[in-house]
Design an enzyme around this catalytic site. Structure first.
Site, mmCIF file in Angstrom:
data_model
loop_
_atom_site.group_PDB
_atom_site.id
_atom_site.type_symbol
_atom_site.label_atom_id
_atom_site.label_comp_id
_atom_site.label_asym_id
_atom_site.label_seq_id
_atom_site.Cartn_x
_atom_site.Cartn_y
_atom_site.Cartn_z
ATOM 1 N N HIS A 233 0.941 -1.026 0.137
ATOM 2 C CA HIS A 233 -0.045 0.008 -0.018
ATOM 3 C C HIS A 233 0.944 1.315 -0.044
ATOM 4 C CE1 HIS A 233 -3.543 -2.383 1.045
ATOM 5 N NE2 HIS A 233 -2.543 -3.031 2.203
HETATM 6 O O1 RIB Z 1 -4.829 -0.118 4.813
HETATM 7 C C1 RIB Z 1 -3.422 -0.052 4.634
HETATM 8 C C2 RIB Z 1 -2.896 1.110 5.232
HETATM 9 O O2 RIB Z 1 -2.941 0.981 6.764
HETATM 10 C C3 RIB Z 1 -1.356 1.094 5.251
HETATM 11 O O3 RIB Z 1 -0.659 2.615 5.510
HETATM 12 C C4 RIB Z 1 -0.886 0.232 6.149
HETATM 13 O O4 RIB Z 1 0.545 0.644 6.625
HETATM 14 C C5 RIB Z 1 -1.901 0.521 7.570
HETATM 15 O O5 RIB Z 1 -1.250 1.689 8.182
#
Ligand code: RIB
Ligand code: CA
Length: 313
Positions: A233
């Site tokens: 992500h």
């Molecule tokens: O949903 C994914 C996000 O949530 C990313 O930033 C991961 O590090 C968590 O913080």
């Protein structure tokens, strides 16, 4: 490109730092830490460990320990008790600065009007607090890229909400209504599609630190995706900040659901097709500035860039 990073490291947050470090024309001006994947004490210690390990010369300011309007909830089941998959290692030898992440963000934006970019890859509590300290923040920052939201795909932490926005829905909604002139949201619609297969991980040397911290994270994703690998992500958000051409977008006006029994924390927009001159008005956030939401991304190019970034000495 000069960047302030606000993060909750966090395994994929670590990958975002690797990614930024690999781009010579990028300067990480400062890092702010926030609650989210782990308590802020842990995310701060991890940010310090990572700046030491990666040789990133940037101050780390400790940020918010809890959301604006709900109890603290963290995600050790995804990132491990130490937030780095059990491989956080020794305590950092450096310490965080004596200002909060929100104060650091407001101060740097004031001191460098129009020159700094913000990459927010954790819950948005610090950014919301910075807006309270410096209401002109939307004009003082250049590009803002936020990792968060799920628009036309399911959520991750709940059926409808993505984790960063769910960890502090009020903060996310304050950021979306603040009027940032160049705001890009990188949500699950593109990050889930950028899934890195198990082979990507196995191609890294076993001694590679990114591979070590990713083991726990890949086990978590494998446990419910039914395939090996993981979802990058935060580094995808970093990549899109550096090269917006990696993705395609829809422009819309966005809000966060704050009161839904099943949908609190969800990113919402009025996506109905309404012909010009339609008698029906839009019914979501019509008074807000438009933001860009990433809808597709060039995953293969990104995953190759990420492999290069995590294997650099
Ligand atoms: O949903 C994914 C996000 O949530 C990313 O930033 C991961 O590090 C968590 O913080
Ligand atoms: Ca994160």
């Amino acid at each position: 490109m000069r960047i302030i990073v606000d993060a909750d490291p966090g395994i994929d947050d670590a990958l975002a730092l690797y990614y930024l470090r690999a781009h010579p024309d990028t300067e990480i001006v400062a890092i702010g830490t926030v609650h989210g994947n782990v308590p802020v004490e842990q995310s701060t210690a991890n940010a310090l460990r990572l700046t030491e390990r990666l040789g990133i010369k940037a101050p780390v300011a400790k940020g918010a320990a809890r959301p604006l309007a709900q109890p603290l909830m963290t995600a050790e089941d995804v990132h491990g008790e130490d937030g780095l998959g059990g491989h956080a290692g020794d305590d950092p030898t450096t310490t965080h600065t004596n200002e909060s992440a929100a104060e650091q963000l407001a101060r740097l934006a004031r001191a460098n009007p129009g020159e700094l970019n913000l990459l927010a890859i954790g819950p948005l509590t610090n950014v919301a607090l910075a807006l309270q300290i410096e209401p002109h923040l939307p004009r003082l920052l250049d590009k803002v890229v936020v990792m968060g939201g799920a628009l036309n795909v399911p959520g991750n932490i709940t059926s409808y909400a993505e984790a960063n926005f769910w960890h502090d829905p009020e903060a996310a909604d304050l950021v979306l209504q603040a009027g940032f002139e160049d705001l890009t949201i990188v949500g699950l619609d593109v990050t889930m599609a950028s899934h890195a297969p198990g082979e990507w991980l196995e191609a890294l040397p076993e001694t590679n630190y990114a591979r070590q911290i990713l083991g726990f994270y890949a086990d978590f994703y494998g446990s419910f995706l039914g395939r090996t690998g993981f979802v990058p992500h935060d580094p995808l958000a970093a990549a899109i900040l550096l090269d917006p051409d990696l993705a395609t977008y829809r422009e819309d006006r966005f809000a966060i659901e704050l009161t839904g029994r099943y949908t609190r924390g969800a990113l919402v927009a009025d996506q109905r097709f309404l012909a010009e001159g339609s008698p029906f008005g839009r019914d979501i956030a019509i008074e807000r500035t438009k933001a860009r939401y990433a809808v597709t991304a060039q995953h293969e190019i990104f995953l190759d860039q990420l492999r290069h970034a995590v294997t650099q000495p």
